[in-house]
Write an enzyme that holds these catalytic residues in place. Structure first.
Site, PDB file in Angstrom:
ATOM      1  N   GLU A   1     -20.636  34.727 -13.679  1.00 19.26           N
ATOM      2  CA  GLU A   1     -20.157  34.840 -14.524  1.00 19.26           C
ATOM      3  C   GLU A   1     -18.501  34.695 -13.285  1.00 19.26           C
ATOM      4  OE1 GLU A   1     -18.926  38.601 -14.853  1.00 19.26           O
ATOM      5  OE2 GLU A   1     -21.638  39.160 -15.447  1.00 19.26           O
TER       6      GLU A   1
ATOM      7  N   GLU B   1     -25.466  42.517 -11.618  1.00 14.18           N
ATOM      8  CA  GLU B   1     -24.645  43.074 -10.541  1.00 14.18           C
ATOM      9  C   GLU B   1     -25.074  44.515 -10.545  1.00 14.18           C
ATOM     10  OE1 GLU B   1     -19.995  43.403 -11.473  1.00 14.18           O
ATOM     11  OE2 GLU B   1     -20.259  40.817 -11.335  1.00 14.18           O
TER      12      GLU B   1
HETATM   13  C1  BGC Z   1     -19.303  42.299 -14.908  1.00 13.91           C
HETATM   14  C2  BGC Z   1     -19.248  42.621 -16.936  1.00 13.91           C
HETATM   15  C3  BGC Z   1     -17.536  42.488 -16.933  1.00 13.91           C
HETATM   16  C4  BGC Z   1     -16.944  41.646 -15.657  1.00 13.91           C
HETATM   17  C5  BGC Z   1     -15.141  42.003 -15.857  1.00 13.91           C
HETATM   18  C6  BGC Z   1     -18.842  42.197 -14.058  1.00 13.91           C
HETATM   19  O1  BGC Z   1     -18.653  43.098 -13.165  1.00 13.91           O
HETATM   20  O2  BGC Z   1     -20.736  42.241 -15.225  1.00 13.91           O
HETATM   21  O3  BGC Z   1     -19.913  43.750 -17.357  1.00 13.91           O
HETATM   22  O4  BGC Z   1     -16.955  42.902 -17.589  1.00 13.91           O
HETATM   23  O5  BGC Z   1     -17.410  41.295 -13.860  1.00 13.91           O
HETATM   24  O6  BGC Z   1     -15.196  43.380 -14.533  1.00 13.91           O
END
Ligand code: BGC
Length: 452
Positions: free
Chosen positions: A352, A170
Site C-alpha cells: 500500500e 497492518e
Molecule cells: C489501511 C487502509 C486505509 C489506508 C489509508 C491503511 O492504514 O490498510 O485500510 O484505508 O491505510 O488510511
C-alpha cells in the site's frame, strides 16, 4: 533503469504492479446473503464513533458491481489485492461456512483470472467477527486458534487458484487505534489490551504462515505491516518518545517477526502475555514482508497518551495531503534502507501507498495531478531503494476505488477511480490513466494480453 521527474518510470523486469482494496471499505451488502456482523459493523453503527455516523453498509457497493469493477481492475493492473470478509465466509467466526459468501469470492477470483489478473488475498483486514470479539477477540489467546481455523478454511476454499496470500493487514494500526486509544473498532483502550492484541496478532501471523506452507509449500505467503518513519516532534519530542512511537507502530511487529523479541521501549507491557516457546512462534521467515507507507510521524511526550506519548507536530516545510499528512518521499527511502540495515536482506513488496485528496468531478473528469505527482515521487524512492540494494519486488497503489476510510467515513478519497457515493457511479481519474500507462511502459500487461 532510470527515473527522473518527467520521463517514464522503468523498474526491473518482473516487478509486480498492483492495486489494493479491503472488504469492509468497498463491498457493502453488509447484511446480505448470510454475512455476519464484524466489529466494524458494530463500531460504525455506534453513535459518535465515525464521521457523520457513516458506515460501510453500502460502501462502494462492490458486491453488486463486481463485473464493472473487474473490468476497471483489468484495465489498470496485472495484480489485484483484496481482502476476504471473515463473516461472509464464517458468519460466527468459526463453525458453518456460508456458501453464498464463498460464491461471491469465487466469482471475484475467477473473474480476475479470466481477465489475466493475478489475485492477492488478504485474509484479515480488521473486520473481526463480532461473535469472536464477544468472546474476547484479539485480547484472548484463543484468537490464534480461531484465526488458524479461518486461514485453513480460506486455503481449502481458494488456494487452488489463489497463490499469493497476505495474512494480516497492518496489525499495528488496528492494535494502536482499536485496542490502545479506542478510535477504531472495537474501541478498546489501554496498554494491556493493546499489548495482548498485538502479541496475539503477531502469533497468529507466524501460525498461519506455517499452516499455509504445510498445506502447500508452493504458496507465496506474507503479511503486511505499517512502515512509518518516526521523528521527534517540534512540540515536545525527544528520543524517548520517538522510541516508543516507533515501537508501537513498527518495531512491536518487525522485531518479533525477525528476532522473536519485543523492543525495550514497551517490552514490559508484553510480559503478562508471553508464554514459554513464544519467541520461536513469533520469529518467522515470511516469503515476503508487505510494506505499507503513507507518511512519516512525529512523536511527542503526552502524559495522558498511550505509553506516555502521542503524535505531535512536524516541520512546516513539507507539503501536505488534503487530509494533512506530510509528504516526505525521501523519508520512505530512509525507512526502507533502515529495514534492510536492521533485519538483513529480505523480500519486500509495497502492498500500500497512496494519497487522500478532496477530488472533484468537473465536466465528467477528475484531474488529480497532485496524486500523479505523489506517486511519481514515491515510486522514485522505491526505485532508489532497489538501486541501493533493498529487495523490493512489487508495488500496489492504495486504492483502486475511493472508499470507506474507517472512522473518517467517506471524507477521504484515496482512489484512482472516483466514486459518486449517491449513485455509486465510477469515473476513472487522470491518475488511473497515468498508472495504467506506467504499468504498460513496464511491459507487464502481457499477462492480460495472454489471457485475451
Ligand atoms: C489501511 C487502509 C486505509 C489506508 C489509508 C491503511 O492504514 O490498510 O485500510 O484505508 O491505510 O488510511
Amino acid at each position: 533503469m532510470t527515473i527522473d521527474s518527467s520521463g517514464p518510470i522503468l523498474f526491473p523486469q518482473g516487478f509486480l504492479w498492483g492495486a489494493a482494496t479491503a472488504a469492509y471499505q468497498i463491498e457493502g451488502a453488509a447484511a446480505e446473503d448470510g454475512r455476519g456482523p464484524s466489529i466494524w459493523d458494530v463500531f460504525s453503527h455506534t453513535p459518535g464513533k465515525t464521521r457523520n455516523g457513516e458506515t460501510g453498509d453500502r460502501a462502494c457497493d462492490h458486491y453488486h458491481r463486481l463485473e464493472e469493477d473487474l473490468d476497471l481492475i483489468a484495465g489498470l493492473v496485472p495484480h489485484y489485492r483484496f481482502s476476504v470478509s471473515w463473516t461472509r465466509i464464517l458468519p460466527d467466526g468459526t463453525g458453518v461456512i456460508n456458501q453464498k459468501g464463498v460464491d461471491f469470492y469465487n466469482r471475484l477470483i475467477d473473474g480476475l483470472i479470466a481477465r489475466g489478473v493475478t489475485p492477492w488475498v488478504t485474509m484479515y483486514h480488521w473486520d473481526l467477527p463480532q461473535a469472536l470479539h464477544d468472546k474476547g477477540g484479539w485480547t484472548s489467546r484463543e484468537s490464534v486458534a480461531w484465526f488458524d481455523h479461518y486461514a485453513q478454511t480460506l486455503l481449502k476454499l481458494f488456494s487452488d487458484r489463489v497463490k499469493n496470500w497476505i495474512i494480516i493487514n497492518e496489525p499495528s494500526t488496528q492494535t494502536f487505534l482499536g485496542y490502545g486509544i479506542g478510535v477504531h473498532a472495537p474501541g478498546l483502550r489501554g496498554e494491556a489490551d493493546y499489548a495482548a492484541a498485538t502479541h496475539h496478532m503477531n502469533l497468529a501471523i507466524g501460525s498461519a504462515y506455517r499452516l499455509a506452507k504445510a498445506y502447500d509449500r508452493g504458496l507465496n505467503v506474507g503479511s503486511s505491516y505499517v512502515l512509518m518513519p518516526v521523528f521527534a516532534a517540534e512540540d515536545g519530542g525527544d528520543s524517548g518518545s520517538v522510541a516508543i512511537l516507533d515501537a508501537l507502530w513498527n518495531r512491536n511487529h518487525y522485531d518479533p517477526l525477525f528476532t522473536g523479541t519485543y523492543p525495550e521501549a514497551t517490552r514490559a507491557a508484553f510480559a503478562p502475555f508471553i508464554l514459554e516457546g513464544d519467541a520461536e512462534k513469533l520469529n518467522t521467515a515470511l516469503d515476503f514482508v508487505g510494506i505499507q507507507h503513507y507518511s512519516p510521524a512525529y512523536a511527542r511526550r503526552d502524559e495522558n497518551g498511550l505509553f506516555g506519548i502521542n503524535f505531535g507536530q512536524g516541520p512546516d516545510t513539507f507539503e501536505k495531503t488534503d487530509i494533512g499528512w506530510p509528504i516526505d518521499p525521501p523519508a520512505f527511502h530512509g525507512a526502507l534502507m533502515d529495514q534492510v540495515a536492521r533485519y538483513g536482506d529480505h523480500r519486500m513488496i509495497i502492498t500500500e501507498n497512496g494519497i487522500a485528496l478532496f477530488d472533484r468531478m468537473e465536466a465528467g473528469k477528475v484531474n488529480d495531478t497532485r496524486r500523479i505527482g505523489y506517486y511519481r515521487q514515491y515510486l522514485a524512492q522505491v526505485h532508489r531503494a532497489i538501486a541501493d540494494g533493498a529487495r523490493i519486488d512489487g508495488y500496489f497503489v492504495w486504492s483502486l476505488l475511493d472508499n470507506y476510510e474507517w472512522s473518517e467515513g467517506y471524507s477521504m478519497r484515496f482512489g484512482l477511480v472516483y466514486v459518486d457515493y449517491e449513485t455509486c457511479i465510477r469515473t476513472a481519474k487522470d491518475s488511473y490513466r497515468w498508472y495504467a500507462q506506467t504499468v504498460r511502459n513496464n511491459g507487464l500487461t502481457q499477462t492480460q494480453k495472454d489471457a485475451a
